[in-house]
Design a protein around this motif. Structure first.
Motif, PDB file in Angstrom:
ATOM      1  N   THR A 141       0.382  -1.702   0.303  1.00  0.00           N
ATOM      2  CA  THR A 141       0.182  -0.189  -0.016  1.00  0.00           C
ATOM      3  C   THR A 141       0.969   1.080  -0.021  1.00  0.00           C
ATOM      4  OG1 THR A 141       0.057   0.410   1.727  1.00  0.00           O
ATOM      5  CG2 THR A 141      -1.646  -1.110   1.065  1.00  0.00           C
ATOM      6  N   PRO A 142       0.425   2.405  -0.188  1.00  0.00           N
ATOM      7  CA  PRO A 142       0.879   3.335  -0.195  1.00  0.00           C
ATOM      8  C   PRO A 142       1.805   4.077   0.950  1.00  0.00           C
ATOM      9  CG  PRO A 142      -1.105   3.347  -1.723  1.00  0.00           C
ATOM     10  CD  PRO A 142      -1.402   2.441  -0.480  1.00  0.00           C
ATOM     11  N   ASP A 143       0.769   3.547   2.033  1.00  0.00           N
ATOM     12  CA  ASP A 143       1.187   3.615   3.492  1.00  0.00           C
ATOM     13  C   ASP A 143       2.169   2.712   3.910  1.00  0.00           C
ATOM     14  OD1 ASP A 143      -0.736   2.078   3.540  1.00  0.00           O
ATOM     15  OD2 ASP A 143      -1.369   3.167   5.538  1.00  0.00           O
ATOM     16  N   ASN A 144       2.882   1.676   2.519  1.00  0.00           N
ATOM     17  CA  ASN A 144       4.214   1.010   3.326  1.00  0.00           C
ATOM     18  C   ASN A 144       3.518  -0.572   4.087  1.00  0.00           C
ATOM     19  OD1 ASN A 144       6.335  -0.319   1.970  1.00  0.00           O
ATOM     20  ND2 ASN A 144       7.786   0.795   4.380  1.00  0.00           N
ATOM     21  N   LYS A 145       2.049  -0.804   3.553  1.00  0.00           N
ATOM     22  CA  LYS A 145       2.057  -1.813   4.487  1.00  0.00           C
ATOM     23  C   LYS A 145       1.865  -2.995   3.548  1.00  0.00           C
ATOM     24  CE  LYS A 145      -1.529   0.282   7.751  1.00  0.00           C
ATOM     25  NZ  LYS A 145      -2.729   0.878   7.920  1.00  0.00           N
ATOM     26  N   ILE A 146       1.581  -4.277   3.358  1.00  0.00           N
ATOM     27  CA  ILE A 146       1.823  -4.841   2.533  1.00  0.00           C
ATOM     28  C   ILE A 146      -0.019  -6.165   3.218  1.00  0.00           C
ATOM     29  CG2 ILE A 146       2.316  -7.641   2.469  1.00  0.00           C
ATOM     30  CD1 ILE A 146       4.621  -5.315   1.513  1.00  0.00           C
ATOM     31  N   VAL A 147      -0.492  -6.272   1.786  1.00  0.00           N
ATOM     32  CA  VAL A 147      -1.564  -6.625   2.169  1.00  0.00           C
ATOM     33  C   VAL A 147      -1.168  -7.924   0.696  1.00  0.00           C
ATOM     34  CG1 VAL A 147      -3.563  -6.293   1.536  1.00  0.00           C
ATOM     35  CG2 VAL A 147      -2.594  -4.216   2.428  1.00  0.00           C
ATOM     36  N   ILE A 148      -1.808  -9.240   1.674  1.00  0.00           N
ATOM     37  CA  ILE A 148      -2.444 -10.390   0.695  1.00  0.00           C
ATOM     38  C   ILE A 148      -3.770 -10.346   0.204  1.00  0.00           C
ATOM     39  CG2 ILE A 148      -2.494 -12.936   1.130  1.00  0.00           C
ATOM     40  CD1 ILE A 148       1.072 -11.322   1.135  1.00  0.00           C
TER      41      ILE A 148
END
Length: 266
Positions: A141-148
């Protein structure tokens, strides 16, 4: 004695044919798998998908060859087919979600609606594609989170790929007071747009009155920019249009409602 010899010869022929079917069928299965793998590899399909697809095709082909070989020996394969079918159904029901994700993953890799590095909105999530796996896709994500994101939720919903086109249109809606001078407001907004060098001259931008709303006169602002410049230009325009309108005493009104009271005599 002759009858026994005939039976032996007959069984020998059946066994020979069964072995021939088994050997030739196995060779053909390998050839088909190799052709499928080469075709998928040429299309740029992920190596994991190619390997998995090849394994599935090989197993199915071997089962078909084995059944054909057993039929040649005179063995009734109806019950065997029924058992295999029942087992396949049970496995399919038990792994329904996983198989759905796998099938969706194969579709994503083959159809390529997006690739690693694209910025997309999929399954109600938005981010940069990091990796496309068999069962899920990894986004940052743009706020540097990883989403599966499960692949089935991707193919089952609309996919928006923001990286396929070189340019994007910035859509802004600016509301001004009914007391404001519309021509002056449009001139001020155009000055802000024209002053940003990142905004493209072709296609030409649009600045026009779009609606006479309840509390404001709404003006649409639609310039075109390179995709990489979208958010910086968006934020720049929002801030600077507000500043310039304030400097020219053009107000952006709050939502309001006029209430009229009528006095009645009892």
């Amino acid at each position: 004695m002759e009858i026994q010899q005939e039976m032996l010869v007959d069984w020998g022929i059946k066994i020979g044919l069964a072995l021939a079917i088994l050997i030739v069928g196995k060779l053909i299965a390998k050839m088909v798998v190799n052709l499928v793998k080469k075709g998928l590899t040429k299309k740029g399909v992920d190596a994991a998908v190619v390997s998995f697809a090849g394994s599935i095709i090989y197993v199915i082909a071997l089962l078909a060859v084995l059944i054909a070989s057993m039929s040649q020996l005179g063995i009734d394969t109806t019950s065997l087919v029924a058992v295999i079918g029942a087992a396949g159904l049970a496995i399919g029901l038990a792994l329904q979600g996983s198989l759905s994700n796998f099938a969706s993953g194969v579709l994503i890799v083959v159809l390529r609606p997006f690739k690693a590095g694209d910025f997309v909105e999929v399954g109600s999530k938005m981010g940069t594609v990091m990796e496309i796996k068999l069962f899920a896709t990894k986004l940052k994500t743009p706020d540097n989170k990883i989403v599966i994101v499960p692949n089935s939720s991707i193919t089952g919903n609309a996919i928006t790929n923001f990286s396929t086109q070189d340019t994007r249109r910035v859509d802004l809606l600016i509301g001004i007071s009914y007391d404001a001078d519309i021509r002056k407001a449009k001139s001020v907004i155009e000055e802000v747009v024209a002053g940003d060098e990142r905004i493209l001259k072709d296609p030409a931008w649009t600045i026009a009155v779009s609606e006479l709303a309840d509390s404001s006169v709404n003006i649409i602002v639609r310039p075109w920019v390179n995709t990489a410049d979208y958010w910086p230009v968006y934020w720049h325009l929002i801030e600077n249009i507000k500043i310039k309108l304030d400097e020219n005493d053009i107000t952006i009104p709050y939502p309001q409602m006029d209430v009229y009271l009528h006095k009645t005599e009892n």
